[in-house]
Enzyme design. Structure first.
Site, short mmCIF file in Angstrom:
data_model
loop_
_atom_site.label_atom_id
_atom_site.label_comp_id
_atom_site.label_asym_id
_atom_site.label_seq_id
_atom_site.Cartn_x
_atom_site.Cartn_y
_atom_site.Cartn_z
N GLU A 180 -4.40 -9.17 3.37
CA GLU A 180 -5.15 -8.85 4.59
C GLU A 180 -6.36 -9.76 4.83
OE1 GLU A 180 -2.92 -5.07 3.56
OE2 GLU A 180 -3.92 -6.68 2.48
N GLU A 200 0.82 -1.21 0.00
CA GLU A 200 0.00 0.00 0.00
C GLU A 200 0.86 1.26 0.00
OE1 GLU A 200 -4.15 -0.97 2.03
OE2 GLU A 200 -2.50 -1.32 3.41
#
Length: 266
Positions: free
Chosen positions: A140, A120
């Site tokens: 995730e 990210e």
């Protein structure tokens, strides 16, 4: 500026006046995983760098060749209360958005692992240069959570909706070669060469007029999030700021005199 988990340095082989700085994630013993202190440090460092006079390009890299960043430090998060988790994530959000909204170009130089929050962070940069041996993932969903650091929105925009959904829903790892093929990575280099390749691009950026690059980034970043006609209004608003600038006049004169322009950033 000194920080516990980060290091800020002039890009190797450049002069301070070149304006190319490197933000180094400095927890190599933990694959540069981002703990609470790193989120604090990142937020503070990026906010300070945003106001540094003369800074033209910021490069983000991880210490060592094993990892850009393995993401959030799950060892620290083990047993973390919901309230503490939310407080930590607020720091992460502020730091990552500070990278995305940085007024100057930001290049991610990726070696090794860029997973979770590390992926990210790379995606928050304006573009990515990666070693061919680098690999990425948004795992995730395998940890009972979902990407919360801009990974979903940035991956959808970079790789396309359908490709991004597959990567996010499965949490599958993808190679630097695949990332380049899908438009997530701009340039592939040999192992250990991501930083030097990023510096080479940064050198070309700093040859351009500072105001022009800054306003072009603003128009591209904000305009790319809206419909064409609204985005084009961003382009024109920024363009018209540059028309009466000293550097616009200097650019034309330098071209006609067949010399390098002398930018004044005004």
């Amino acid at each position: 500026m000194e920080f516990e988990t980060l290091r800020i340095e002039y890009a190797p082989g450049t002069d301070p006046g070149d304006g190319i700085r490197v933000l180094v994630l400095n927890r190599p013993e933990a694959l540069n995983a981002m703990n609470t202190q790193m989120f604090h440090d990142m937020r503070e460092a990026v906010h300070q760098l945003a106001f540094e006079e003369g800074l033209r390009v910021l490069i983000v890299r991880g210490e060592g060749e094993r990892a850009f960043s393995a993401g959030g430090d799950l060892k620290e998060r083990k047993g973390m209360s919901d309230d503490t988790w939310r407080r930590q994530h607020q720091l992460a959000e502020e730091g990552l958005l500070a990278i995305k909204d940085f007024p100057q170009p930001v290049i991610a130089a990726v070696e090794g692992v860029a997973h979770g929050g590390g992926c990210e962070l790379a995606l928050m940069c304006d573009f990515i240069i990666a070693s061919r041996e680098a690999h990425f993932a948004q795992p995730e969903v395998k940890r009972g959570i979902m990407p919360g650091g801009g990974g979903i929105q940035n991956l959808v925009r970079a790789a396309g909706m359908r490709r991004a959904k597959q990567l996010i829903f499965t949490g599958d790892r993808f190679s630097a070669e695949e990332a380049a093929r899908w438009g997530v990575v701009n340039e592939l280099v040999d192992r250990g060469q991501a930083l030097s390749a990023a510096i080479a691009v940064a050198r070309r950026i700093v040859e351009a007029a500072p105001m022009s690059v800054r306003y072009a980034k603003l128009a591209a970043s904000r305009g790319g999030e809206v419909d064409f006609h609204t985005g084009y209004m961003f382009d024109l608003a920024a363009y018209n700021v540059l028309v009466p600038s000293h550097d616009r006049l200097e650019g034309v004169v330098a071209f006609n005199e067949k010399r390098k322009p002398r930018w004044t950033n005004r």
